[in-house]
Design an enzyme around this catalytic site. Sequence first.
Site, PDB file in Angstrom:
ATOM      1  N   HIS A   1       0.818  -1.208   0.000  1.00 48.71           N
ATOM      2  CA  HIS A   1       0.000   0.000   0.000  1.00 48.71           C
ATOM      3  C   HIS A   1       0.856   1.265   0.000  1.00 48.71           C
ATOM      4  O   HIS A   1       0.476   2.269  -0.600  1.00 48.71           O
ATOM      5  CB  HIS A   1      -0.910  -0.016   1.231  1.00 48.71           C
ATOM      6  CG  HIS A   1      -2.005   0.990   1.200  1.00 48.71           C
ATOM      7  ND1 HIS A   1      -3.129   0.845   0.413  1.00 48.71           N
ATOM      8  CD2 HIS A   1      -2.161   2.172   1.856  1.00 48.71           C
ATOM      9  CE1 HIS A   1      -3.921   1.892   0.591  1.00 48.71           C
ATOM     10  NE2 HIS A   1      -3.367   2.706   1.453  1.00 48.71           N
TER      11      HIS A   1
ATOM     12  N   HIS B   1     -10.127   2.896   0.150  1.00 47.81           N
ATOM     13  CA  HIS B   1     -10.277   2.458   1.535  1.00 47.81           C
ATOM     14  C   HIS B   1     -11.120   1.188   1.527  1.00 47.81           C
ATOM     15  O   HIS B   1     -12.128   1.063   2.215  1.00 47.81           O
ATOM     16  CB  HIS B   1     -10.889   3.558   2.401  1.00 47.81           C
ATOM     17  CG  HIS B   1     -10.059   3.886   3.597  1.00 47.81           C
ATOM     18  ND1 HIS B   1     -10.555   4.090   4.847  1.00 47.81           N
ATOM     19  CD2 HIS B   1      -8.708   4.018   3.734  1.00 47.81           C
ATOM     20  CE1 HIS B   1      -9.578   4.352   5.697  1.00 47.81           C
ATOM     21  NE2 HIS B   1      -8.445   4.315   5.032  1.00 47.81           N
TER      22      HIS B   1
END
Length: 749
Positions: free
Chosen positions: A50, A96
């Site tokens: 990420h 998200h």
Amino acid sequence: MHRPNALPITPELVAAHGLKPDEYQRILDLIGREPSLTELGIFSAMWNEHCSYKSSKKWLKTLPTSGPQVVCGPGENAGIVDIGDGLVAVFKMESHNHPSYIEPYQGAATGVGGILRDVFTMGARPVAAMNALRFGDPEHEKTRHLVAGVVAGIGGYGNSFGVPTVGGEVNFHRRYNGNCLVNAFALGIARADAIFYSKAEGVGLPVVYLGAKTGRDGVGGATMASAEFGEETQSKRPTVQVGDPFTEKRLLEACLELMETGAVVAIQDMGAAGLTCSAVEMGAKGDLGVSLDLDKVPVRERAMTAYEMMLSESQERMLMVLRPDRRDAAEAVFRKWGLDFAEVGTTADDLRFRVSRHGEEVADLPIKELGDEAPEYDRPWVAPQPPAPLNLASVPEPEDIGAALVRLVGSPDLCSKRWIFEQYDHLVQGNTVVKPGGDAAVIRVDRAFHAAGDKALALASDVTPRYVEADPFEGGKQAVAECWRNLTAVGASPLAVTDNLNFGNPEKPEIMGSFVKAIEGIGEACRALAFPVVSGNVSLYNETSGKAILPTPTIAGIGLLKDWRKAATIAFKRAGEAIILIGAAPKAWGGHLGQSVYLREIHGREEGPPPPVDLAAEKRHGDFVRHLILDGRVTACHDISDGGLAVTLAEMAMAGDLGADIAPPPGRADAALFGEDQARYVVTASAEEAESILLEAEAAGIPAAPLGTVGGDALAFDGAGSVLVKSLRGAHEGWLPAYMEEAGTPSPS
């Protein structure tokens, strides 16, 4: 510092931090010893997928990121483009996904909060937000719960913060059953001479912590977002952050006020990996070391360890490097807004990242290797096999086009999303010119920025995951082309895009191959359309128990309108006006049914290749349509995408509460009306103007065809069926509220 760890660094502990054995060996080689637990956590945070883009960096470098309009491309908190008159637009999209599946309300809410901080960290005031949402099969046991929670979270945060949520996408498909997608976009406006960056400069300067206190929420969130889900998914709930939009609003105002004082040298949002990532990135970009004293960090929980503090992703926090002579003035600003202000460290010239807690040094690491030299992989990949051609003869023709159209506009993907967008305040700030429900939203640039008050920005978000699944190269091209078309359809000149590349496990060659080919398609389209990528996010490992999502490379773009009054909308305006198809010849309106919504919803088939994208045609047709809009020659415009020409006409009819008489061309009516051929628009104009437009199109080599006339209360397809506009509206508006009310979720009013 080098005392033995209280908790031994075992292979199991390394694996729990998302690090492979060879990556751990790389750590040992870099630092020449066993890391402390805090150091292991820091490496885990900085080297996860990420934060480091270790599987995607090689391919992201191939995307076009520059152009005369680009002020700042990828690598900062957000991208920046010039919009003239000394102003810039600042924007980005981020995912998200994993947090929203685990805890839908807070996962989605903090996704909104994080992307807003990315924008105002750079000195821009947020003026609009969008979101692209993908949920599982409507019949799956978790889908209603996820829809309700995600939508409430987006609305709860954005509405409280005071930013209009003006557009986006919502799709349903069984491949998202175990992994919903929540991609959040934010747009801000700033003065071109007042942009702030994250590169630290100067030795011995104070590193200052700003905003809310640090807690244990979100510890390890970035690492969690870089792994597949399994049976233990709900045990990850503590890794989801908790947001406070009212604190974020105060943080925005305090940051913008502080930036006016000239005190800020560098600024970084504490997003993924929190204090670790923000401090390391600021130092590494500036070729500086950073020392942090965690005893000075404001906390809201007792006895937090260094490990927890460095990996916490508590929200509404910033890190700044300040000019020492302005420190007191800076602190006064934050105290005024009721926010924490603490000097927690200093910059140094030693290229080390040092962290202390209770007087003991718990981390001493090389900062460049942490920030800039994470592992970079060239993952093995295999190109996907092209799908077999669709045998059109095997697709039964519908008895009634009107009945098929009612089913389509009332299907989960094509139904009205009013139940969702009416939970968002899309009018706050008073600058929304074109509201949700059209091709692109349009936001007027406030007079506070631009005294003339006529400039506007258009926003759109697009991708068709079923196209990308079938042919990632064409699907990647199509996502960019449709975004470009949607901006064009309101009259805007497309400027640039941000992307959110959502895929499964990149360690599987077929998944990586889909990613690579989609990137190639995106890059080709962005180059052909002069539509550069200025920011973005990669979200990988979107899998649950080995089942991957549909490949979903979301493209969000912005465009510029010099006069918002010229923006086009989709609604039919007046009876008697002519309807024109731009982008298709009179005898061939369309016909590509492969991967179409019609094929899936009416015939239960997901097969065939997606429609090919001719980028040169996209550019010619779009430029022609934009010219018509800006010259005031058309009264409505709508691009053709999901559901083909028939759904486009139905949406225009419902928006204007007017029907139309349409004369389909010879041949199969379902192919002509539901085919999803690209580079096409429907426009309306007076009868006299329509004749002129058709002649001009012919002279310019632009295919165009008369379709029919606006009027009546039904959409009538000569010889192929008709349907009342009110019947279309009933199906279109009815599905989502009815679906959500089955779960006891009230419709917004």
